[in-house]
Design an enzyme around this catalytic site. Structure first.
Site, PDB file in Angstrom:
ATOM      1  N   ILE A  10      16.381  36.515  -7.516  1.00 13.93           N
ATOM      2  CA  ILE A  10      17.410  36.046  -8.442  1.00 13.93           C
ATOM      3  C   ILE A  10      18.607  35.503  -7.653  1.00 13.93           C
ATOM      4  CG2 ILE A  10      18.874  36.635 -10.386  1.00 13.93           C
ATOM      5  CD1 ILE A  10      15.744  36.779 -10.794  1.00 13.93           C
ATOM      6  N   GLU A  67      12.547  27.195  -9.316  1.00 14.64           N
ATOM      7  CA  GLU A  67      12.663  26.667 -10.684  1.00 14.64           C
ATOM      8  C   GLU A  67      11.444  25.852 -11.102  1.00 14.64           C
ATOM      9  OE1 GLU A  67      16.484  25.129 -11.913  1.00 14.64           O
ATOM     10  OE2 GLU A  67      17.441  26.215 -10.270  1.00 14.64           O
TER      11      GLU A  67
END
Length: 383
Positions: free
Chosen positions: A157, A363
């Site tokens: 993250i 992503e």
């Protein structure tokens, strides 16, 4: 699409470029070497209005269009990939979903501080066992008298160790597949929520990445974004915008690679002349220039059409895929042009090579992007 920027766009981007050259680029090597989040630079970006691009003026946002936002993100990545990555995660992946899906009370609490650079956000989707396969998510959220109880963990993250708030995607219905996902806000310091230490990464070292852990973490009902089951649609909405940002990230690194390769090739001599005069070198420069310009045009087309509501998922995937893979190829050529010096940390080509490698992974991997592009293309031909 017009291929010339407006005077307003040009002025805004030129101002950003000057800021990057004076404030961001000179610190990039130190940010990487010390693996430090450039909080002072982040604060300045807020003061100058760059963190407010795409946000409503009532929260302190800066009026802007998609082209301007993409070019500003490119400039940040050209100067320092770590700065661009953390800024994008905080504003695009966290801030925009808050503006779109949170209650007015929550927006008023979070967005002004985020836009001023006083607050850092993160977006928690990936888990240790699943990245692209969101349906395999194991983090859960169950209703309780106090709101919702989160249990599980997240991995990789961006901004994890430093984030003041995160958007967490969790499963609220075990039987509903994608439709059983929901998004929640979680604030730093909430009991049961902890962040792991920064992971030791290959590149983008100044953008801290960590695991997040939730153990009977109770969040109030108003921290749910939208309604239960909205999570998958929200993450798709977020990824659309994230893919344009990652395309800008790739173009910025590719442009930086071209810049350092060109500068070095005009200084270094071999066989009695500057190496830029040797055909193998200036052919590499030419290939880099072609790829950078092509990736930028595709990035801008995706941004322009997305703002008009006309960008297909395949186009957004193509922009992200092409730009990030262009960054890998261009940074590789930059190292090669530098020869042995390109392998040394003293020279920026080495850092750019490491930073670029994130692009085809983060992503949505290049493989996922190709799957999206192929599926849409096949549907068009079979229609």
């Amino acid at each position: 699409m017009r291929f010339q920027l407006t005077e307003e766009q040009r002025s805004f981007v030129d101002t950003c470029r000057n800021f990057v050259n004076e404030e961001v680029l000179p610190q990039a090597a130190e940010v990487d070497e010390r693996a430090m989040f450039p909080r002072a630079t982040y604060g300045k970006l807020g003061q100058l209005g760059y963190l407010g691009l795409g946000f409503d003026e009532r929260y302190g946002g800066t009026p802007s269009d998609a082209i301007t936002r993409a070019l500003v993100q490119e400039e940040l990545a050209r100067g320092c990939a770590s700065t661009a990555l953390s800024t994008g995660a905080s504003t695009v992946l966290f801030g925009l979903p808050v503006q779109e899906f949170a209650t007015e009370k929550i927006r008023d609490e979070i967005l002004p501080a985020l836009i001023r650079g006083e607050l850092i956000g993160g977006w928690a989707l990936t888990e240790s066992h699943c990245g692209s396969d969101a349906a395999a998510m194991k983090t859960t959220a169950e209703r309780s008298d106090a709101g919702w109880v989160l249990n599980g963990s997240k991995m990789f993250i961006t901004n994890g160790p430093d984030a003041d708030w995160v958007v967490v995607v969790a499963r609220t219905d075990q039987e509903a597949g994608h439709e059983g996902l929901s998004s929640f806000l979680v604030k730093k310091g909430t009991p049961g929520f902890t962040a792991g230490g920064p992971l030791d990464k290959m590149g983008c070292k100044g953008s801290p990445t960590s695991a997040l852990f939730f153990e009977n973490c109770v969040v109030p009902s108003e921290w749910l974004l939208g309604e239960p089951g909205d999570g998958f649609a929200q993450l798709q909405w977020t990824l659309e915008r994230g893919r344009i940002a990652m395309a800008s990230f790739g173009v910025g690194i590719a442009q930086a690679s071209l810049d350092v390769a060109l500068a070095y090739a005009q200084e270094r001599e071999a066989f009695g002349k500057k190496i830029i005069r040797h055909q193998p070198v200036h052919f590499k420069i030419a290939d880099m220039k072609i790829e950078v310009d092509g990736a930028r045009i595709l990035m801008l087309r995706a941004a322009w059409l997305h703002e008009r509501g006309e960008a297909s998922p395949a186009l957004l995937s193509a922009a992200k895929l092409h730009a990030t893979e262009t960054a890998v190829r261009c940074s590789d050529r930059a190292v090669q042009i530098h020869g042995g010096y390109g392998y040394m940390r003293e020279y920026p080509a080495e850092r750019l090579y490491r930073d670029a490698r994130l692009g085809p992974i983060g992503e949505g991997t290049s493989e996922i992007q190709r799957r999206i592009i192929a599926r849409e293309t096949l549907q068009q031909f079979s229609a």
